[in-house]
Motif scaffolding. Sequence first.
Motif, PDB file in Angstrom:
ATOM      1  N   ALA A   1      -8.266 120.936 -24.020  1.00  0.00           N
ATOM      2  CA  ALA A   1      -8.301 120.595 -22.788  1.00  0.00           C
ATOM      3  C   ALA A   1      -9.752 120.131 -22.430  1.00  0.00           C
ATOM      4  N   ILE A  23      -5.434 117.539 -20.446  1.00  0.00           N
ATOM      5  CA  ILE A  23      -4.993 118.087 -21.464  1.00  0.00           C
ATOM      6  C   ILE A  23      -4.554 117.240 -22.541  1.00  0.00           C
ATOM      7  N   GLU A  55      -4.815 112.014 -23.718  1.00  0.00           N
ATOM      8  CA  GLU A  55      -4.345 112.603 -22.819  1.00  0.00           C
ATOM      9  C   GLU A  55      -2.718 112.657 -22.425  1.00  0.00           C
ATOM     10  N   VAL A  56      -2.197 113.873 -22.582  1.00  0.00           N
ATOM     11  CA  VAL A  56      -0.784 114.262 -22.116  1.00  0.00           C
ATOM     12  C   VAL A  56      -0.409 114.505 -20.848  1.00  0.00           C
ATOM     13  N   ALA A  57      -1.313 115.315 -20.392  1.00  0.00           N
ATOM     14  CA  ALA A  57      -1.079 115.862 -18.754  1.00  0.00           C
ATOM     15  C   ALA A  57      -2.313 116.199 -18.223  1.00  0.00           C
ATOM     16  N   SER A  58      -2.559 116.133 -16.862  1.00  0.00           N
ATOM     17  CA  SER A  58      -3.747 116.521 -16.257  1.00  0.00           C
ATOM     18  C   SER A  58      -3.532 117.577 -15.249  1.00  0.00           C
ATOM     19  N   VAL A  85       0.104 112.631 -15.690  1.00  0.00           N
ATOM     20  CA  VAL A  85       0.822 113.331 -15.523  1.00  0.00           C
ATOM     21  C   VAL A  85       0.547 114.647 -14.929  1.00  0.00           C
ATOM     22  N   PRO A  86       0.865 114.734 -13.826  1.00  0.00           N
ATOM     23  CA  PRO A  86      -0.026 116.047 -13.202  1.00  0.00           C
ATOM     24  C   PRO A  86       1.061 117.372 -13.591  1.00  0.00           C
ATOM     25  N   PHE A  99      -2.066 125.743 -22.704  1.00  0.00           N
ATOM     26  CA  PHE A  99      -2.715 125.457 -21.551  1.00  0.00           C
ATOM     27  C   PHE A  99      -1.566 125.471 -20.397  1.00  0.00           C
ATOM     28  N   GLY A 101      -6.071 108.839 -20.337  1.00  0.00           N
ATOM     29  CA  GLY A 101      -5.074 109.348 -19.408  1.00  0.00           C
ATOM     30  C   GLY A 101      -4.533 108.509 -18.418  1.00  0.00           C
TER      31      GLY A 101
END
Lengths: 204, 785
Positions: free
Chosen positions: A92, A101, A108-111, B103-104, B148, B183
Amino acid sequence: MRMPCGLRIVVRRVWVFAAIWLALSLGAGSAAALEFEVLLESLALDGRREVAFEESRFIASVTTPIVSRGRFIFEPPDRLIKTIEYPRPESAVLEDDRLAILDEDGAEVASIDLWLQPDLRLIFASIRGVLKGDPEALRSLFWVSLKGDLEAWSLELSPKVGEAKTRIQRIAIVGHAAGTQTFEILEISGSRSHIRLLHDTSAQ
Amino acid sequence: MNVIRAWRRLATVLVLMAAFAVAAFALVPIRADVTVLMPDRQSGELGLLLQAMQEGPANRVILIALELASGELPLKTPGPLSRAMKVELRNTVLFEQILNGEVPLDDAALRPFFEHRYRLNPPLDPAGFSAAGLRTALENLFERLQGFGAPLIEGIMGADPTLRSFNVAALWSPTTSAVKRQGVWVSGDSRRVLLLATTAEAGFDSPRQHATILAIQAAAAKLEASFGPLRLTYSGPSVIAVESRQRGESESQRLMLLSVPLIAGILFLFFRRLAVLLLASLPLVAGFLTGAALVAAIFGFVHVTTLGFGAILIGVAVDYPLHLLAHLRADNPARRAAHRIWPALFLGAATTIVGFLPLVFSSFPGVAQLGVFTIGGLAAAAGTARWLLPYVIPVAIALPRPRANWATMGLFQRPQRLRPFALAFGALSLGFLMIRGPDLWQRDIAALSPIPESLQAMDRDLRRNLSVASPRHLLIIAGDTVEEVLQRSGALIPHLETLTANGVIEAYELAARYIPSMAEQRFRLAAIPDTGALRANLAWAQSSLPFTSGAFEPFLNAVEAARLAGPIEPADIDAPLLRLRLESLLLRGEGGYRGLVLLRGLRNPDELREALPTEELAGVRYLDIKEATQGLMDDYRAETLLWAAVGGGLALVLLLAAIRSPKGVAEVFLPVGLSVPITAAAMSLTGGGLTIFHLLALLMVAGLGIDYAVFLRRSAEAGAEEVRERGDDLRAVCLCALTSFAVFALLASASIPLLSQIGSTVALGSVLSFIFGLAFAVPRQDRSA
């Protein structure tokens, strides 16, 4: 001519010690106590830092510690990368207040918007603050209390935001001149995390 | 004395008209929705759909692209740029949702899915509740706790150890295969960042959409401080709607600004008095107001298109005051002149009105309104010219007389030489029109779009980059209740899966993708083991894992609660984002509900039609919105054409009754009967097909032609002793033809197809009508020649 990195650190530490020695010799009353700014100044390093970590998390519904291992990489001015190598590779990147992340390929797969996750924001701020040696960043989020000397110190951070905003009760950091630090994150629920920064690999 | 009285009267009339106008437009509801334009018989289904499409989320989406003005390739900081734009857009509070590919992961985003996780899709696998299934789930849970996602997972693991909430949420994430970097969505060449913003207001609420566009521009401008000069592009149905309205308005304003001095110049050239402009506009204004009021009285509202096209159709009313003014002489004051020209003016107006009468019976409310508007407007304009205008024309206006008598001008001698040419061209054109038949018409509605090709291309490009579903192709699932629609959708899903697998479509979207029918939910809930069995399975599953006993008590309670509460309906879902998505896919219509299936990446509609066994699938039907609206336009045109033909016949009967001589009727009717087909043929040859706007313009040409022909015949019929009267008639018609030609030639220069089509048609038609009118109305004394 740029000084070699290691030499610069030595020079700076000499200056810090000189300052303390000067304060002591002048007989200032509170000089024996380690100043927060001085400690942070001593931790501050120019350039990239990379430290290995081992994290053990203790939560109520799990009987054993949840262990993960990896590395923290700090890249000036503000970028913090956390790479988990065990048990499942994941990483991350923290920039500003956004945690991205990434999968193994770095996509990036998610944030996570840290404004929506104040607990994570506090934890990452404490790690980044210590790695960067940034007293202002820490003071803006925490009440700080410091004990010990530069050889062995312990720093206690209590969030300035109230219980309604965070589950974090306090973050206790214990450090040694040799470079190892331990973060103990206590939550109101009783869960806690133990993050040990094993050794500084950047100076080599 | 008289002069002052006349001016005072004129002022009074103007004030009264203004007051009437203000009152009328304050009281009369003006509507702009598409359904009004639907024929009565179709207003149900297609109207509902078009309305839904217009207000639905597909039309509220604005596609936004940002790139550096320097054209940097690839963009170095797509992430920060896209996120900064997202924040700026969010700060405007004009958007319901802004997506940029991120993607939150947070509690708030997960909450609605967590709440209904055992009833929403994907299907519940009973095996997941077995001891082995739970063991796998808990092992996965432990591993995820080390990653995470842990903070989020720790919050829900007690009640949702199988992490089903995540699976449910994943289904709702935007279905696009757009390229991502850092992202966020970027274009294929990584030059631009892409965002999808859904506005909170309905797609075609034009003024608000305009405000939205300004806000987008302002947001991008703010970013320039940190990112340097940027190039912003945006598209979407609402953007196109706003753009076309703006273009229409600015173009109309430009033409208005040019046409007023043009008309004023022509009138000044003829009459040398500016007051004439005011007087000449009175019948038109009176006609417009009467037409609108009559439509409002009969229909209860006025459609925007009625006002627009109606104003064009009653344009012939400008001729009425010009006839009167051209006949003013010292020995022929306004009232006497009005009285003397009235038979001709009446015949022209009455013929035109009779010609438009059948439109009133159209099954399209839009066409019927247009008929009522035109009839009321023309009658009022003719009446104003006859009775009101003489009353307000200042006696002493004493318009200057022309130096020469127009009747003796060389230009107008022996026009009958043109007859053979007119007849030959007319015959050729009629033959051409008959041979072309239905091919005459432009069927592609896109050709009518006021949007330049560049903007349309950009919309296609953005859509392709973001893989957004085109709103054109749909499957419709009909049912009496939401439950029936969902059950029928459930039966359709396996077929849609096959179509996706075979590449006929890329993806599909329908309500049942998210929420199964209640019957299905009941079936799924029944397959979950009861609490006792589940507790036993769970105990075995966690026996060798480090979870405390009782850690998953909330899970047992939640499953039990879901089973007891039973299934839910879409209406039971409160979370706004979920609710809106479902509402946009499930429409309430007359006598039931309609489920929409949006299709993305449809390869070939015929393939879809063939592959879908609609006879097995109750209530499922394919709809091509474009095809359907085109069909509608065809019907609209066909019906207008039919009633206009009937009107032409009626007008002919009226002329026969009034003139009582076949020769006289031919003199009036032939100029129109020739100029209309020749104009139509010319337009069809030059413009790539006729449209409904050409048709309306041709109706106006017919009105103008009748008016010219009637007055030219009046001129021709006048005896040798009435040479001045003849000259005035000729002068009046020249003036009418010249003003019509000037105004519509100007309109023909417009960049908007609608305006330029109407302009070129009427400009050509008015000239032809005038020339043919001259050619067929040969002065009595010349006939022996």
